[in-house]
Design a protein around this motif. Structure first.
Motif: not given
Length: 162
Positions: A109-138
């Motif tokens: 139901s959301a506009s394309p710009s709203q979907i894009e904003a949510i997806d950017m937030g999702r990618r940001g959290l995904h990157n945060e999780g990857a960075e934490l994992l990289g630190e934990r495996l270092k």
């Protein structure tokens, strides 16, 4: 980096999941797990520190509420088992699942710009999780950022209740 340019001795060639500790899930969750495993095997840089050449296989399960990463060489020779506390990931995973649910709802139901904003937030959290994992495996397991992202995807898929 193209797969052809990667060192074939520093990569995963197979990933299995301990069904006894993680268990089966619904069809959507099982699909997410299969996709995460496929993506990870297709393109990764992965090698336990100081353990020589691979390629490697990875068996993932839960051991005392920790993520157990059992690493073997392709021929089955045991290399190491690394236990990774999931506690540092709990907040990121909770936020990640929330934003993924928001994204699925927004698609309807959301506009394309709203979907894009949510997806950017999702990618940001995904990157945060990857960075934490990289630190934990270092110092334990060498993996590049893209592999850490794919491993985080798999951790999320293993943690997702659907």
């Amino acid at each position: 980096m193209a797969e052809a340019a990667r060192d074939p001795t520093r990569r995963l060639v197979a990933i299995t999941i301990d069904e006894n500790s993680i268990g089966r899930a619904g069809p959507d969750v099982e699909h997410e797990r299969r996709v995460a495993i496929y993506d990870l095997i297709e393109d990764n840089t992965f090698a336990p520190e100081g353990c020589g050449a691979g390629p490697f296989t990875l068996h993932i399960g839960l051991v005392d509420r920790k993520l157990g990463l059992q690493i073997r060489r392709e021929d089955g020779e045991e290399v190491m088992t690394h236990l990774l506390s999931l506690t540092p990931f709990l907040k990121i995973l909770k936020d990640y699942f929330f934003i993924c649910d928001s994204y699925r709802s927004a698609i309807r139901s959301a506009s394309p710009s709203q979907i894009e904003a949510i997806d950017m937030g999702r990618r940001g959290l995904h990157n945060e999780g990857a960075e934490l994992l990289g630190e934990r495996l270092k110092g334990k397991i060498v993996c590049d950022h893209d592999t850490a992202r794919r491993l985080f995807t798999l951790i999320a898929a293993l943690s997702w209740k659907g």
